[in-house]
Design an enzyme around this catalytic site. Structure first.
Site, short mmCIF file in Angstrom:
data_model
loop_
_atom_site.label_atom_id
_atom_site.label_comp_id
_atom_site.label_asym_id
_atom_site.label_seq_id
_atom_site.Cartn_x
_atom_site.Cartn_y
_atom_site.Cartn_z
N SER A 1 1.14 6.37 2.60
CA SER A 1 1.79 7.42 3.47
C SER A 1 3.04 7.72 2.71
CB SER A 1 2.18 6.83 4.56
OG SER A 1 1.88 6.52 5.33
N GLN B 1 0.82 -1.58 -0.30
CA GLN B 1 0.52 0.14 -0.18
C GLN B 1 1.04 0.92 0.26
OE1 GLN B 1 -1.69 0.82 3.75
NE2 GLN B 1 -3.74 1.50 2.93
N GLU C 1 -9.17 -1.43 5.58
CA GLU C 1 -7.62 -1.84 7.22
C GLU C 1 -8.38 -2.00 7.95
OE1 GLU C 1 -4.76 0.84 5.99
OE2 GLU C 1 -3.66 -0.24 7.58
C1 LIG Z 1 3.59 -0.97 11.72
C2 LIG Z 1 3.29 -0.07 10.33
C3 LIG Z 1 3.01 -0.35 9.21
C4 LIG Z 1 3.00 1.07 8.05
N1 LIG Z 1 2.64 0.35 6.66
C5 LIG Z 1 2.09 1.41 6.37
C6 LIG Z 1 1.87 0.72 4.57
O1 LIG Z 1 2.24 -0.07 4.71
N2 LIG Z 1 1.88 2.11 3.75
C7 LIG Z 1 1.42 2.93 4.26
O2 LIG Z 1 1.43 3.90 3.36
N3 LIG Z 1 1.22 3.20 5.10
C8 LIG Z 1 2.54 2.54 6.36
N4 LIG Z 1 2.16 2.93 7.52
C9 LIG Z 1 2.13 4.63 8.05
C10 LIG Z 1 1.21 4.77 8.68
O3 LIG Z 1 -0.13 5.34 7.97
C11 LIG Z 1 1.84 6.02 9.22
O4 LIG Z 1 2.38 6.11 10.51
C12 LIG Z 1 0.55 7.21 10.40
O5 LIG Z 1 -0.95 7.53 9.56
C13 LIG Z 1 0.78 8.42 11.22
O6 LIG Z 1 1.82 9.54 10.35
P1 LIG Z 1 2.84 9.90 10.09
O7 LIG Z 1 4.12 8.17 10.59
O8 LIG Z 1 3.28 10.36 9.20
O9 LIG Z 1 2.48 10.72 11.90
P2 LIG Z 1 2.66 12.04 11.93
O10 LIG Z 1 0.76 12.21 10.70
O11 LIG Z 1 3.26 13.25 11.62
O12 LIG Z 1 1.64 11.95 13.42
C14 LIG Z 1 3.27 12.18 14.20
C15 LIG Z 1 2.26 12.56 15.67
O13 LIG Z 1 0.95 13.98 15.63
C16 LIG Z 1 0.10 13.21 15.68
N5 LIG Z 1 -0.82 13.31 14.51
C17 LIG Z 1 -0.59 13.75 13.62
N6 LIG Z 1 -2.16 14.49 13.04
C18 LIG Z 1 -3.21 14.61 14.71
C19 LIG Z 1 -3.90 15.31 14.88
N7 LIG Z 1 -5.20 15.64 13.73
N8 LIG Z 1 -4.82 15.15 15.47
C20 LIG Z 1 -4.61 14.65 17.22
N9 LIG Z 1 -2.92 13.97 16.55
C21 LIG Z 1 -2.04 14.14 15.52
C22 LIG Z 1 0.33 11.45 15.54
O14 LIG Z 1 -0.67 10.88 16.55
C23 LIG Z 1 1.10 11.30 16.00
O15 LIG Z 1 1.19 10.67 17.20
C24 LIG Z 1 2.53 2.09 8.21
C25 LIG Z 1 2.88 2.98 9.79
C26 LIG Z 1 3.47 1.25 10.68
C27 LIG Z 1 3.64 1.94 12.26
#
Ligand SMILES: Cc1cc2nc3c(=O)[nH]c(=O)nc-3n(C[C@H](O)[C@H](O)[C@H](O)COP(=O)(O)OP(=O)(O)OC[C@H]3O[C@@H](n4cnc5c(N)ncnc54)[C@H](O)[C@@H]3O)c2cc1C
Length: 413
Positions: A140, A137, A255
């Site tokens: 991100s 997928q 998902e």
């Molecule tokens: C094990 C694992 C597998 C994954 N697999 C995939 C995959 O296959 N494909 C894919 O595309 N992605 C994948 N991801 C990515 C995942 O979807 C993102 O890590 C997740 O959506 C968070 O985005 P970010 O890491 O950019 O954090 P950010 O969005 O930058 O968030 C950083 C912090 O800010 C907080 N935050 C952000 N916005 C808000 C809000 N509006 N209100 C309150 N708090 C907020 C978050 O909770 C977090 O603590 C995976 C992640 C993990 C850990």
């Protein structure tokens, strides 16, 4: 709600168990000597696990169990979400690699059924079912996770092809995937949710570079994916151009509905670990064990709730956010507890640690479910807005053209 199996479920459960008994080994969930391990730290272990998972997927496909909720004419069994959940719970009690291809079977497959052309369905669905193609997928990005609609990977039309450039990250399985389900910005002149298009991309096409990310527990689970002028035929577009956000929502709903289930060890195994370390007379440990038991029961009932919602035709809604939060809390609280139960030996890793380091893996892996599939904080926002009726998050950018938004990178404009 009646929590006992209905007569139909009793018959179905027996049928599923008979088939599973004939094809796999049932795990003794009460014994620490039968803890499941399915991790890989080297390329060879990765390959071996993949082969085993593929073999199991094909065995299931022979008898219609590979994606049992898919319609029978597509190789499934047309099971209701309730019965599909019964099969998943039964399968989790066997020593098999059952969840390795869930991006394909639980997320991409149903999304292609909803949005794909007849040709796309004919081509992709049978290949997903038998794990001939493994999908990842590609959503991100470094600047777009929780705010996924802010993605900047761009796709520009050039005759019969899209030319795609940008970067994805945290892509589970990209290092062995054949195809990626990609979201790209095709129109930066409209607000962010409106200019996105979904497409299938060949992970071995020129211009695709996959860089694995090694995690704290030594395994490789996800990757960075760099896309440099990758040419994608327009026939690979999934859903209408510019409606990728709606396609993405279908996939994210699928998902969230598929998240849940096992958390690596049973409550009985946890008690056994406490006993083995002489901790069952410690009142604070007893209290924490009782807390874990309560959490497991709550998870079980939440599972019924999510499946009942889908069985009555309601799409998985805030129930799946509550479920997701409960699952990640179980990982967090249980992860800390297992290490404490092992005492000083809890600080060892791998082969030096008790039980081959399985509990250390669970401790270090606890952060993955708290972030993947939408972070705990984002789930709380959904519950706050859709269940408690609290005021929504302030969204100042929803009517502004994407290219007008202030960003640290201008890659998507
Ligand atoms: C094990 C694992 C597998 C994954 N697999 C995939 C995959 O296959 N494909 C894919 O595309 N992605 C994948 N991801 C990515 C995942 O979807 C993102 O890590 C997740 O959506 C968070 O985005 P970010 O890491 O950019 O954090 P950010 O969005 O930058 O968030 C950083 C912090 O800010 C907080 N935050 C952000 N916005 C808000 C809000 N509006 N209100 C309150 N708090 C907020 C978050 O909770 C977090 O603590 C995976 C992640 C993990 C850990």
């Amino acid at each position: 709600m009646d929590f006992d199996d209905t007569p139909e479920e009793v018959v179905f459960r027996a049928e599923a168990r008979t088939w599973l008994d004939a094809h796999a080994r049932r795990i003794d969930a009460t014994s620490l000597s039968d803890l499941r391990t399915f991790r890989s730290r080297t390329e060879e272990e990765d390959e071996a696990n993949l082969d085993e998972a593929r073999r199991w997927q094909r065995t299931k496909a022979e008898d219609g169990w590979a994606a049992p909720s898919w319609p029978a004419e597509l190789g499934g069994r047309g099971l209701s979400p309730m019965l599909a959940g019964v099969f998943a719970a039964e399968e989790a009690a066997y020593d098999v690699a059952g969840r390795m291809f869930s991006v394909g079977t639980d997320m991409v497959g149903p999304t292609i059924m909803e949005w794909g052309t007849v040709d796309q369905q004919r081509h992709h669905l049978p290949r997903i079912l038998r794990a001939d193609d493994i999908w990842c997928q590609l959503f991100s990005e470094p600047g777009a996770g929780s705010d996924l609609a802010g993605l900047s990977t761009r796709a520009v039309r050039d005759g019969g092809e899209w030319v795609v450039s940008g970067q994805k990250v945290w892509t589970t399985a990209a290092h062995y995937a054949d195809l990626g389900f990609l979201l790209a910005r095709t129109d930066p002149t409209v607000p962010k949710h409106r200019g996105i298009t979904a497409m299938a991309i060949d992970m071995r096409a020129p211009g695709v570079e996959v860089r694995p990310l090694r995690q704290i527990d030594g395994t490789i689970h996800f990757n960075e994916v760099f896309l440099d002028e990758v040419r994608v035929p327009v026939e690979s577009t999934i859903g209408p151009v510019g409606q990728g956000w709606a396609v993405a929502l279908s996939m994210l709903t699928n998902e969230r509905a598929s998240i849940g289930g096992g958390t690596g060890y049973s409550f009985e195994q946890l008690v056994q670990l406490a006993r083995e370390n002489g901790r069952t007379d410690d009142p604070t440990i007893r209290q924490r064990l009782a807390d874990m038991f309560t959490r497991d029961e709550i998870l079980r009932y939440l599972g019924y709730r999510v499946r009942t919602a889908s069985a009555s035709g309601r799409p998985p809604g805030p129930e799946s956010s509550v479920m997701k939060l409960a699952v990640s809390a179980r990982y967090e609280i249980g992860g800390d507890l297992v290490i404490e139960l092992e005492g000083p030996a809890g600080t060892l890793t791998g082969g030096d640690a008790p039980h081959g380091g399985r509990f250390q893996d669970l401790f270090m892996g606890q952060w993955a479910p708290r972030i993947g599939g939408g972070t705990d904080q984002v789930q709380r926002n959904i519950i706050g807005e859709r269940v408690l009726g609290l005021p929504g998050d302030v969204r100042v950018d929803k009517d502004v053209a994407f290219r007008e938004l202030p960003r640290s990178s201008r890659a998507g404009t």
